[in-house]
Design a protein around this motif. Structure first.
Motif, PDB file in Angstrom:
ATOM      1  N   UNK A   1       0.831  -1.200   0.000  1.00 51.38           N
ATOM      2  CA  UNK A   1       0.000   0.000   0.000  1.00 51.38           C
ATOM      3  C   UNK A   1       0.873   1.260   0.000  1.00 51.38           C
ATOM      4  N   UNK A   2       1.893   1.269   0.853  1.00 50.00           N
ATOM      5  CA  UNK A   2       2.805   2.428   0.898  1.00 50.00           C
ATOM      6  C   UNK A   2       3.549   2.554  -0.435  1.00 50.00           C
ATOM      7  N   UNK A   3       4.004   1.427  -0.981  1.00 49.19           N
ATOM      8  CA  UNK A   3       4.710   1.462  -2.265  1.00 49.19           C
ATOM      9  C   UNK A   3       3.795   1.988  -3.375  1.00 49.19           C
ATOM     10  N   UNK A   4       2.517   1.610  -3.334  1.00 50.14           N
ATOM     11  CA  UNK A   4       1.551   2.109  -4.323  1.00 50.14           C
ATOM     12  C   UNK A   4       1.407   3.619  -4.242  1.00 50.14           C
ATOM     13  N   UNK A   5       1.355   4.155  -3.018  1.00 45.60           N
ATOM     14  CA  UNK A   5       1.251   5.615  -2.846  1.00 45.60           C
ATOM     15  C   UNK A   5       2.498   6.312  -3.370  1.00 45.60           C
ATOM     16  N   UNK A   6       3.659   5.729  -3.115  1.00 46.88           N
ATOM     17  CA  UNK A   6       4.901   6.333  -3.610  1.00 46.88           C
ATOM     18  C   UNK A   6       4.955   6.290  -5.133  1.00 46.88           C
ATOM     19  N   UNK A   7       4.413   5.221  -5.737  1.00 49.04           N
ATOM     20  CA  UNK A   7       4.334   5.156  -7.196  1.00 49.04           C
ATOM     21  C   UNK A   7       3.413   6.262  -7.715  1.00 49.04           C
ATOM     22  N   UNK A   8       2.305   6.478  -7.019  1.00 49.21           N
ATOM     23  CA  UNK A   8       1.364   7.533  -7.426  1.00 49.21           C
ATOM     24  C   UNK A   8       2.066   8.879  -7.433  1.00 49.21           C
ATOM     25  N   UNK A   9       2.823   9.154  -6.392  1.00 46.43           N
ATOM     26  CA  UNK A   9       3.522  10.433  -6.277  1.00 46.43           C
ATOM     27  C   UNK A   9       4.537  10.605  -7.407  1.00 46.43           C
ATOM     28  N   UNK A  10       5.226   9.524  -7.766  1.00 45.99           N
ATOM     29  CA  UNK A  10       6.227   9.591  -8.848  1.00 45.99           C
ATOM     30  C   UNK A  10       5.578   9.722 -10.216  1.00 45.99           C
ATOM     31  N   UNK A  11       4.419   9.080 -10.403  1.00 52.07           N
ATOM     32  CA  UNK A  11       3.851   8.959 -11.743  1.00 52.07           C
ATOM     33  C   UNK A  11       2.765   9.960 -12.095  1.00 52.07           C
ATOM     34  N   UNK A  12       2.121  10.571 -11.095  1.00 55.30           N
ATOM     35  CA  UNK A  12       0.956  11.382 -11.411  1.00 55.30           C
ATOM     36  C   UNK A  12       0.972  12.716 -10.683  1.00 55.30           C
ATOM     37  N   UNK A  13       0.495  13.727 -11.377  1.00 53.24           N
ATOM     38  CA  UNK A  13       0.385  15.034 -10.736  1.00 53.24           C
ATOM     39  C   UNK A  13      -0.963  15.183 -10.038  1.00 53.24           C
ATOM     40  N   UNK A  14      -1.831  14.167 -10.148  1.00 55.91           N
ATOM     41  CA  UNK A  14      -3.151  14.226  -9.539  1.00 55.91           C
ATOM     42  C   UNK A  14      -3.288  13.238  -8.382  1.00 55.91           C
ATOM     43  N   UNK A  15      -4.068  13.602  -7.401  1.00 55.76           N
ATOM     44  CA  UNK A  15      -4.377  12.757  -6.257  1.00 55.76           C
ATOM     45  C   UNK A  15      -5.018  11.468  -6.763  1.00 55.76           C
TER      46      UNK A  15
ATOM     47  N   UNK B   1      -9.300   5.596  -5.491  1.00 53.10           N
ATOM     48  CA  UNK B   1      -9.181   4.231  -4.962  1.00 53.10           C
ATOM     49  C   UNK B   1      -8.843   3.282  -6.117  1.00 53.10           C
ATOM     50  N   UNK B   2      -9.518   3.468  -7.250  1.00 59.47           N
ATOM     51  CA  UNK B   2      -9.269   2.603  -8.410  1.00 59.47           C
ATOM     52  C   UNK B   2      -7.804   2.679  -8.849  1.00 59.47           C
ATOM     53  N   UNK B   3      -7.277   3.890  -8.927  1.00 57.06           N
ATOM     54  CA  UNK B   3      -5.876   4.065  -9.325  1.00 57.06           C
ATOM     55  C   UNK B   3      -4.950   3.440  -8.294  1.00 57.06           C
ATOM     56  N   UNK B   4      -5.281   3.565  -7.010  1.00 56.29           N
ATOM     57  CA  UNK B   4      -4.456   2.954  -5.956  1.00 56.29           C
ATOM     58  C   UNK B   4      -4.458   1.437  -6.068  1.00 56.29           C
ATOM     59  N   UNK B   5      -5.596   0.861  -6.423  1.00 55.39           N
ATOM     60  CA  UNK B   5      -5.641  -0.600  -6.633  1.00 55.39           C
ATOM     61  C   UNK B   5      -4.637  -1.000  -7.711  1.00 55.39           C
ATOM     62  N   UNK B   6      -4.623  -0.259  -8.806  1.00 53.75           N
ATOM     63  CA  UNK B   6      -3.688  -0.549  -9.894  1.00 53.75           C
ATOM     64  C   UNK B   6      -2.244  -0.358  -9.444  1.00 53.75           C
ATOM     65  N   UNK B   7      -1.987   0.723  -8.726  1.00 50.14           N
ATOM     66  CA  UNK B   7      -0.619   1.033  -8.304  1.00 50.14           C
ATOM     67  C   UNK B   7      -0.111   0.043  -7.258  1.00 50.14           C
ATOM     68  N   UNK B   8      -0.980  -0.421  -6.382  1.00 57.97           N
ATOM     69  CA  UNK B   8      -0.566  -1.425  -5.387  1.00 57.97           C
ATOM     70  C   UNK B   8      -0.315  -2.770  -6.056  1.00 57.97           C
ATOM     71  N   UNK B   9      -1.146  -3.112  -7.038  1.00 58.58           N
ATOM     72  CA  UNK B   9      -0.993  -4.388  -7.734  1.00 58.58           C
ATOM     73  C   UNK B   9       0.224  -4.395  -8.646  1.00 58.58           C
TER      74      UNK B   9
END
Length: 185
Positions: free
Chosen positions: A52-66, A69-77
């Protein structure tokens, strides 16, 4: 569960720092934030605290938008190797050399979607015909991954360990004569 709650609090802290204005707009008060945390905890339950933490860090690196939940599912997986988008996965499946099982896949989901789509079908049809079939298989497989299923890696094909020794000229001549006699040549 306690570990996941701690991880989720860390995630929301990271998101607040990284997406300050968007975060404050999405979660304007404590009640909304707590509802969101419960939703995220339930939705991301298939993943470990570290994922879950790794997914959030991926979000921060890859996207300028918050992330949603759907995007977090993809990023965690996605894991370290990442679940590529459907078009990139299709290109990888079509361009992978044979034997397909021996290719170094970006994610096992790409291999399994290619196998489900039928390698021959992918190779012998135009993208306009083959891509929709592949994309549907890939979507279903990704959904299973997002629900926490661990896909097996493709079973790599190996040459036999004991290939034997070549026949001598006399043995080859005897085998050829036997085959000719058998086939009446």
């Amino acid at each position: 569960m306690h570990e996941k709650k701690r991880a989720l609090n860390e995630v929301f802290g990271l998101l607040k720092l990284s997406y300050h204005n968007q975060f404050n707009s999405a979660f304007p008060d404590t009640e909304t934030l707590n509802h969101a945390k419960r939703l995220w905890l339930e939705s991301l339950s298939a993943f470990s605290a570290a994922e879950i933490v790794a997914g959030a860090k991926r979000a921060i690196r890859q996207s300028e938008y918050l992330p949603t939940v759907h995007k977090m599912l993809q990023l965690c997986a996605a894991g370290d190797s990442g679940l590529p988008d459907a078009r990139a996965a299709y290109r990888e499946a079509c361009n992978a050399p044979s034997p397909k099982a021996n290719h170094n896949w970006s994610h096992p989901a790409v291999y399994h979607a290619g196998r489900e789509s039928n390698w021959f079908f992918l190779a012998n049809n135009s993208e306009s015909v083959a891509y929709p079939v592949f994309a549907e298989h890939y979507r279903k497989i990704c959904a299973r991954v997002l629900e926490g299923e661990k896909l097996p890696a493709p079973e790599q094909l190996r040459l036999e360990d004991n290939p034997g020794k070549p026949l001598s000229k006399e043995e080859n001549a005897q085998k050829m004569a036997a085959l000719r006699a058998e086939l009446d040549l």
